[in-house]
Design an enzyme around this catalytic site. Structure first.
Site, mmCIF file in Angstrom:
data_model
loop_
_atom_site.group_PDB
_atom_site.id
_atom_site.type_symbol
_atom_site.label_atom_id
_atom_site.label_comp_id
_atom_site.label_asym_id
_atom_site.label_seq_id
_atom_site.Cartn_x
_atom_site.Cartn_y
_atom_site.Cartn_z
ATOM 1 C CD GLU A 141 100.802 9.766 -41.816
ATOM 2 O OE1 GLU A 141 99.506 9.930 -41.457
ATOM 3 O OE2 GLU A 141 101.644 8.463 -40.852
ATOM 4 N NE ARG A 191 95.636 2.519 -34.230
ATOM 5 C CZ ARG A 191 97.212 2.601 -35.102
ATOM 6 N NH1 ARG A 191 97.852 1.800 -34.117
ATOM 7 N NH2 ARG A 191 97.420 2.594 -36.100
ATOM 8 C CD GLN A 226 100.879 5.144 -47.816
ATOM 9 O OE1 GLN A 226 101.765 4.509 -47.687
ATOM 10 N NE2 GLN A 226 100.334 5.664 -47.373
ATOM 11 N N GLY A 250 103.618 6.910 -42.089
ATOM 12 C CA GLY A 250 105.085 6.992 -41.133
ATOM 13 C C GLY A 250 104.318 8.468 -40.696
ATOM 14 C CB SER A 279 101.069 -3.051 -29.542
ATOM 15 O OG SER A 279 99.282 -2.956 -30.120
ATOM 16 C CB SER A 298 104.845 -1.754 -37.606
ATOM 17 O OG SER A 298 104.854 0.088 -37.836
ATOM 18 C CG ASP A 335 104.313 3.740 -39.405
ATOM 19 O OD1 ASP A 335 103.745 3.253 -40.292
ATOM 20 O OD2 ASP A 335 103.851 3.826 -38.919
HETATM 21 O O1 F6P Z 1 101.008 2.650 -37.603
HETATM 22 C C1 F6P Z 1 101.093 2.723 -37.920
HETATM 23 C C2 F6P Z 1 100.162 3.496 -40.195
HETATM 24 O O2 F6P Z 1 99.928 3.056 -40.597
HETATM 25 C C3 F6P Z 1 100.996 5.322 -39.551
HETATM 26 O O3 F6P Z 1 101.586 4.945 -40.844
HETATM 27 C C4 F6P Z 1 99.726 5.053 -39.332
HETATM 28 O O4 F6P Z 1 99.750 7.144 -38.879
HETATM 29 C C5 F6P Z 1 97.938 4.817 -38.952
HETATM 30 O O5 F6P Z 1 99.188 3.941 -38.661
HETATM 31 C C6 F6P Z 1 97.514 5.195 -38.857
HETATM 32 O O6 F6P Z 1 96.270 4.472 -38.072
HETATM 33 P P1 F6P Z 1 94.841 4.454 -38.073
HETATM 34 O O7 F6P Z 1 94.905 3.208 -39.114
HETATM 35 O O8 F6P Z 1 94.514 3.946 -36.706
HETATM 36 O O9 F6P Z 1 94.158 4.745 -39.219
#
Ligand code: F6P
Length: 360
Positions: free
Chosen positions: A244, A68, A280, A189, A101, A144, A146
């Site tokens: 979440e 990111r 997950q 999610g 993205s 993704s 989600d």
């Molecule tokens: O967008 C995908 C996701 O897995 C979300 O479900 C979660 O909130 C987030 O990314 C977690 O991000 P990171 O891996 O940067 O902690």
């Protein structure tokens, strides 16, 4: 390029894109580490050959790395990314990533001519190089877990994550049954309850909390009543799935801890919490994520090679088990509309706008 959070099946897409590209007679490069790699340039942009992507189909994550990139949101970050891509002769790009993205990629696509002019004015690009790359063609694939993008029925990684969550709920149920316990399972999610809803159904859970459908006042009593009736009917375990991003109608987060406290206060039961977290998102992709990402990857290559100079960036996804492409802008705007409806408290509109998986 893979960008944003990783997802199972991204490797299948990378493999399909490399091989379909080579089959079409073009050279294929990986921009490693997402948009951050485009900004870093140099060794982050590597040519991939047929055998470079051998053996990656069953592997989770992404072999070309992802990130990111806050820097990509700055003008200087975008200028440097464009400079590095043009230096390597790249003006056709397939981005596999989430909502953030892909909307960033579309913005770059629109800003490209202006960025090129600025690079020429600053002496960082020759007028000849600028003239050879007046535009960039971008095609997006949604990677993704989600399933939070409107425009495709399924995003790459969702099916694998759903399998993983369902396996976890099955495992939790067996220990819960032994002890006659209640478990609260938190699933990913951030803004989308697809994983929570589908895993609750697939795992036979008793209750679930979703961002798009916050419970009405009095949910605490209703939840306790539902769990109690299950126990009275002979059920030995109770499972509650919390997304979440779940919240109540006042916007207060409904966390696993909050649900646990409600149960303790009203029933005296000390429920257990399991937060599944990044388990997950890791591990081997499901068969669906492999073939779907492969089919979409091949189509993305066709789209990006056919793209004309002024074509709108497209998103390749699935609709009713068919590979389809829709304008990226439309998909991004529709996705943001869901978030806006949730923020405004118009939950029926959010569910309607989300579409797949939430209609009954
Ligand atoms: O967008 C995908 C996701 O897995 C979300 O479900 C979660 O909130 C987030 O990314 C977690 O991000 P990171 O891996 O940067 O902690």
């Amino acid at each position: 390029m893979t960008s944003g959070g990783d997802a199972q099946g991204m490797n299948a897409a990378v493999r399909a894109i490399v091989r379909a590209g080579i089959h079409a007679g073009v050279e294929v490069f990986a921009v490693q580490e997402g948009w951050q790699g485009a900004i870093e340039g140099g060794e982050q942009i590597v040519q991939l050959n047929w055998s470079d992507v051998s053996g990656i189909l069953p592997k989770g994550g992404t072999m070309i790395g992802t990130a990111r990139s806050p820097e990509f949101r700055t003008r200087e970050g975008q200028l440097t990314a464009v400079e590095n891509l043009i230096e390597r002769g790249i003006d056709r790009l397939i981005v596999i990533g989430g909502d953030g993205s892909l909307s960033g990629s579309r913005e770059l696509c629109l800003a490209w001519p202006g960025l090129v002019q600025e690079l020429v004015a600053a002496g960082r690009l020759t007028p000849e190089a600028a003239a050879a790359h007046p535009r960039v063609a971008i095609v997006g694939l949604v990677g993704s877990i989600d399933n939070d993008m409107v425009g495709t029925d399924m995003t790459i990684g969702t099916d694998s994550a759903l399998h993983r969550i369902t396996d976890a709920i099955d495992a939790i149920s067996s220990t819960a049954e032994s002890h006659r316990r209640t478990f609260i399972v938190e699933v990913m999610g951030r803004r989308c309850g697809y994983l929570a809803l589908m895993s609750a159904i697939a795992g036979g859970a008793d209750y679930t909390f979703l961002p798009e459908s916050p419970p009405r006042d009095g949910w605490e009593d209703r939840m306790v009543d539902v769990l109690g009736r299950g126990r009275a009917a002979g059920r030995r375990d109770s499972v509650i799935v919390v997304a979440e991003g779940a919240a109540d109608r006042d916007g207060e987060p409904i966390t696993a801890e909050r649900v646990q406290q409600v149960l303790l206060d009203r029933t005296g039961e000390e429920a257990r919490i399991t937060i599944l977290g990044h388990v997950q998102r890791g591990g081997t992709p499901s068969a669906y994520d492999r073939w779907m990402a492969t089919a979409c990857g091949v189509e993305a290559v066709h789209q990006v090679l056919d793209a004309g100079e002024t074509d709108e960036p497209m998103l390749v996804g699935m609709r009713r088990d068919h590979v389809v492409s829709v304008p990226l802008l439309q998909a991004v705007e529709d996705t943001h509309r869901v978030a806006d409806y949730i923020a405004e408290g118009d939950f029926d509109a959010a569910i309607e706008a989300r579409g797949v998986g939430f209609t009954t």
